[in-house]
Design a protein around this motif. Structure first.
Motif, short mmCIF file in Angstrom:
data_model
loop_
_atom_site.label_atom_id
_atom_site.label_comp_id
_atom_site.label_asym_id
_atom_site.label_seq_id
_atom_site.Cartn_x
_atom_site.Cartn_y
_atom_site.Cartn_z
N ASN A 47 -32.79 41.15 41.66
CA ASN A 47 -32.81 39.39 41.18
C ASN A 47 -33.60 39.34 39.76
OD1 ASN A 47 -34.79 40.82 42.42
ND2 ASN A 47 -36.25 39.36 43.88
N THR A 139 -31.36 34.47 44.48
CA THR A 139 -30.33 34.67 43.66
C THR A 139 -29.05 35.09 43.52
OG1 THR A 139 -31.40 37.13 43.63
CG2 THR A 139 -32.68 35.32 41.72
N THR A 268 -40.01 35.77 47.85
CA THR A 268 -38.79 37.12 47.76
C THR A 268 -39.03 37.74 48.70
OG1 THR A 268 -37.72 38.62 46.25
CG2 THR A 268 -39.59 38.12 45.83
N VAL A 303 -38.10 28.98 39.41
CA VAL A 303 -36.03 28.68 39.96
C VAL A 303 -36.50 28.46 41.38
CG1 VAL A 303 -34.63 29.66 39.26
CG2 VAL A 303 -36.58 30.86 38.30
P1 IMP Z 1 -34.63 36.61 46.00
O1 IMP Z 1 -35.73 37.45 45.29
O2 IMP Z 1 -33.02 36.54 45.51
O3 IMP Z 1 -33.88 36.41 46.99
O4 IMP Z 1 -34.83 35.01 45.91
C1 IMP Z 1 -35.51 34.40 46.88
C2 IMP Z 1 -36.52 33.33 45.82
O5 IMP Z 1 -36.78 34.11 44.62
C3 IMP Z 1 -36.09 32.23 45.07
O6 IMP Z 1 -36.62 31.70 45.22
C4 IMP Z 1 -35.49 33.09 44.05
O7 IMP Z 1 -35.65 31.91 43.04
C5 IMP Z 1 -36.87 33.11 43.10
N1 IMP Z 1 -36.46 34.73 42.60
C6 IMP Z 1 -35.94 35.60 42.56
N2 IMP Z 1 -36.07 36.65 42.01
C7 IMP Z 1 -36.26 35.89 40.52
C8 IMP Z 1 -37.01 35.98 39.22
O8 IMP Z 1 -37.24 37.17 38.70
N3 IMP Z 1 -37.93 34.27 38.83
C9 IMP Z 1 -38.25 33.86 39.37
N4 IMP Z 1 -37.57 33.89 40.71
C10 IMP Z 1 -37.15 34.46 41.14
#
Ligand code: IMP
Length: 496
Positions: A47, A139, A268, A303
Motif C-alpha cells: 500500500n 489501496t 490502514t 488519500v
Molecule cells: P489499505 O492500507 O490499503 O488497507 O488502505 C486503508 C487506508 O489507508 C486508505 O484510506 C488508503 O488510502 C490509506 N493508505 C494506505 N497506504 C497509504 C499510503 O501509503 N499513503 C496514504 N494513504 C494510504
C-alpha cells in the motif's frame, strides 16, 4: 550531503509520518541512508509507495525499503516482521532493480513477515466493492485481510514459502475460510475481481471452487525460490546489532492512518507510529534514540475516504478526488491557482503544485490546511522532533491558514468520562470519525512568503513570514523542528 554532528552520537533513528502519509519520507530516509549501516522497514506493505529521486530519475518502490539505493555501499536493507508482503510485487521490484543494474545484495526479508495471498487481495477488493458509503478507499492490495488473518491465526508467514507441504496445508485452510466469506457476495463480482490483471488475470480462479489451491501453491513456490536468498531471521539479526552499528527505521503510511491511533475506522491495518515501527522491526520503542516525525510544511493530504476537517473544498473535494485522475483534473480545472477565491480550485492547484497524486494508486490526494488538533493528537504517540517537508509547494500562496482548534458541531458525544457538546472547542482531536465529521476548523491566517526557497541552506535565511508561521506552530504544539526540506533534491535540506 553532510549530516550535522548530532548524528555522530546516535545509533538508532526512526522516521515516521505524523499525518496521513505521503509526507516525503522517501527523501529523508534516502538522506539518512548514507548515515546508517542498516535500514529497516517495520510496517505496511505494497500500500506504501516511496518515490525516490536520484538526479533526473525517479524510482517508486512499494515494498523494498527506500535505503536500497545505498546497497552498493554495503548497507543492509531489512523488510521486518511487521510488514505484509505480496511476493509477486516484491519479486517484481527485485527484478526491476536487477534490470536497472542496481544491486540488492544486502536485502533481508523477515521469515516471520506476513504473506499476502490472492484470497486476501480478493477479500479486500470485494469488501470495498460492496461497502457503498462505508468504504474505506483502500489501496486494494489485500492489506487489511492479511493483517486480519494474522490476528485470527489463519495467516501465512514468509517462511511458509520454503516448506511446500506446510504452504499447501495453510493455503488450503485460508482458501476454505476465504471461500466461506466470499460466498456471501455477488458471485459475478467475485469472479470479475478474481480475473483482474492485478490477480494474474484469473490465474488463481477456479470455476467451481472459486480458488485454485494448486495454482496458488505452484506460483508461490516459484516466488519462494526467488525470495529464498533474502529470507532471514531478521529479528535476531536486528537485536544482535542494535547498539553496535547505526540503524535507520523507515515508517510507512502515517500516524493518522494507524490502526491503533488513527482516525478510525478510516485507517490502514498496521500501527504506523514509531511504536509499531520499532516492534515491526524486531525491537521496541525504547531502542529508538531519535524518533523523527514528518509533517508537510503547513499543509496536509489524505488519500481515500474518511474525515478531513481542513480539506480545501470540503465534501466537494472528497467526492471529486474519489473518482478523478490527473488528466481529468487538468482539463476541468485548467485555470485554478493556489490563491483562487474558490477553495476547491485552490486545493486542486495545491495538489498540482505538490504533485500530490498517489504513488501506488495514482489517486488525487485530497488537500487541506495544516491541522494542529490532529497534530497534537499524533504527537501523543510520537515525539516532538519534527521534519518539515515540501515547504516550497506553498511558495506562491498569498496567505496560509493553520487550523488551531475545532468547534464541535455534532450531537452530544460521550467520550469516556467526558461529554463533547455542540459548540465545544477542541484543541486536541478525538481520533474517531464520528466526532471528526462534525468538527469545524478555526483558522489563523498568515501572509505567505511569496518567493522561492531555492538556495537557502540555513534556518536564519528562511523568509521571515515562514519563520513566523513555524514559530506559531512550535508554540502551539511544542514541536522541535530538526530538518526542514525546501525541495525534492538532497541538497534542498536544512538541518536545524
Ligand atoms: P489499505 O492500507 O490499503 O488497507 O488502505 C486503508 C487506508 O489507508 C486508505 O484510506 C488508503 O488510502 C490509506 N493508505 C494506505 N497506504 C497509504 C499510503 O501509503 N499513503 C496514504 N494513504 C494510504
Amino acid at each position: 550531503m553532510k549530516l550535522p554532528a548530532m548524528f555522530d552520537n546516535l545509533l538508532t533513528v526512526a522516521v515516521t509520518c505524523l499525518q496521513f502519509g505521503d509526507t516525503g519520507k522517501g527523501k529523508i530516509v534516502d538522506l539518512l541512508g548514507s548515515w546508517a549501516k542498516i535500514i529497516v522497514r517495520g510496517t505496511g506493505g505494497a500500500n506504501a509507495g516511496h518515490t525516490i529521486r536520484l538526479g533526473k530519475s525517479e524510482y517508486i518502490f512499494h515494498l523494498i525499503p527506500s535505503g536500497i539505493l545505498h546497497d552498493a555501499d554495503g548497507k543492509i536493507n531489512i523488510i521486518g516482521n511487521g510488514t505484509v508482503i505480496d511476493p509477486r510485487i516484491l519479486c517484481e521490484e527485485i527484478a526491476f532493480l536487477q534490470q536497472q543494474g542496481l544491486p540488492c545484495n544486502h536485502l533481508m526479508l523477515a521469515l516471520n513477515a506476513n504473506l499476502t495471498l490472492p484470497t486476501q487481495v480478493a477479500r479486500d477488493r470485494v469488501g470495498e466493492g460492496e461497502a457503498g458509503a462505508g468504504k474505506i478507499g483502500t489501496t486494494g492490495r489485500g492489506i487489511g485481510p492479511t493483517y486480519g488473518d494474522h490476528v485470527i491465526r489463519i495467516g501465512l508467514k514468509i517462511n511458509d514459502l520454503l516448506n511446500p507441504d506446510i504452504l499447501f496445508a495453510k493455503v488450503k485452510a485460508n482458501v476454505a475460510f476465504s471461500v466461506r466469506v466470499l460466498a456471501s457476495y455477488d458471485p459475478e463480482m467475485v469472479k470479475a475481481i478474481l480475473r483482474q490483471a492485478y490477480l494474474g488475470g484469473g490465474m488463481f480462479y477456479h470455476p467451481e471452487k472459486m480458488f485454485d489451491v494448486d495454482a496458488i501453491v505452484r506460483k508461490y513456490l516459484e516466488y519462494g525460490k526467488i525470495l529464498a536468498p533474502f529470507i532471514r531471521d531478521t529479528d535476531a539479526f536486528v537485536r544482535q546489532n542494535v547498539g553496535k552499528c547505526r540503524m535507520l527505521f523507515e515508517g510507512a503510511q502515517g500516524t493518522l492512518l494507524s490502526v491503533k491511533h488513527g482516525t478510525s475506522p478510516f485507517v490502514t491495518s498496521s500501527d504506523c507510529t514509531v511504536n509499531g515501527l520499532a516492534e515491526g522491526a524486531g525491537l521496541n520503542r525504547s531502542h529508538i534514540q531519535l524518533a523523527l516525525g514528518i509533517i508537510k510544511g503547513f499543509y496536509e493530504t489524505r488519500v481515500g475516504e474518511g474525515p478531513f476537517p481542513t480539506e480545501f473544498g470540503g465534501d466537494a473535494s472528497a467526492v471529486w478526488c474519489s473518482s478523478a485522475n490527473r488528466e481529468l483534473e487538468k482539463e476541468k480545472f485548467a485555470g485554478a491557482t493556489v490563491n483562487d477565491k474558490n477553495e476547491l480550485n485552490r486545493g486542486v492547484a495545491l495538489r498540482v503544485a505538490g504533485n500530490e497524486y498517489g504513488a501506488t494508486t495514482k489517486r488525487p490526494r485530497r488537500t487541506g490546511r495544516l491541522d494542529l488538533p490532529l497534530l497534537r493528537h499524533a504527537l501523543l504517540s510520537g515525539s516532538n522532533d519534527i521534519v518539515l517537508t515540501k515547504l516550497d509547494v506553498l511558495n506562491d500562496c498569498d496567505e496560509i491558514q493553520i487550523c488551531d482548534s475545532y468547534v464541535y458541531m455534532g450531537q452530544p458525544y460521550r467520550y469516556g468520562d467526558r461529554t463533547i457538546s455542540l459548540g465545544d472547542n477542541l484543541e486536541v482531536a478525538i481520533p474517531a470519525a464520528e466526532v471528526l465529521w462534525h468538527c469545524r476548523p478555526l483558522y489563523q491566517t498568515f501572509p505567505g512568503w511569496k518567493r522561492s526557497l531555492g538556495g537557502i541552506n540555513a534556518y536564519g535565511d528562511l523568509p521571515g513570514e515562514l519563520i513566523d508561521i513555524l514559530t506559531f506552530v512550535m508554540l502551539r504544539t511544542g514541536i522541535n523542528p530538526r530538518i526542514i526540506s525546501t525541495g525534492a533534491d538532497r541538497e534542498e535540506t536544512i538541518f536545524v
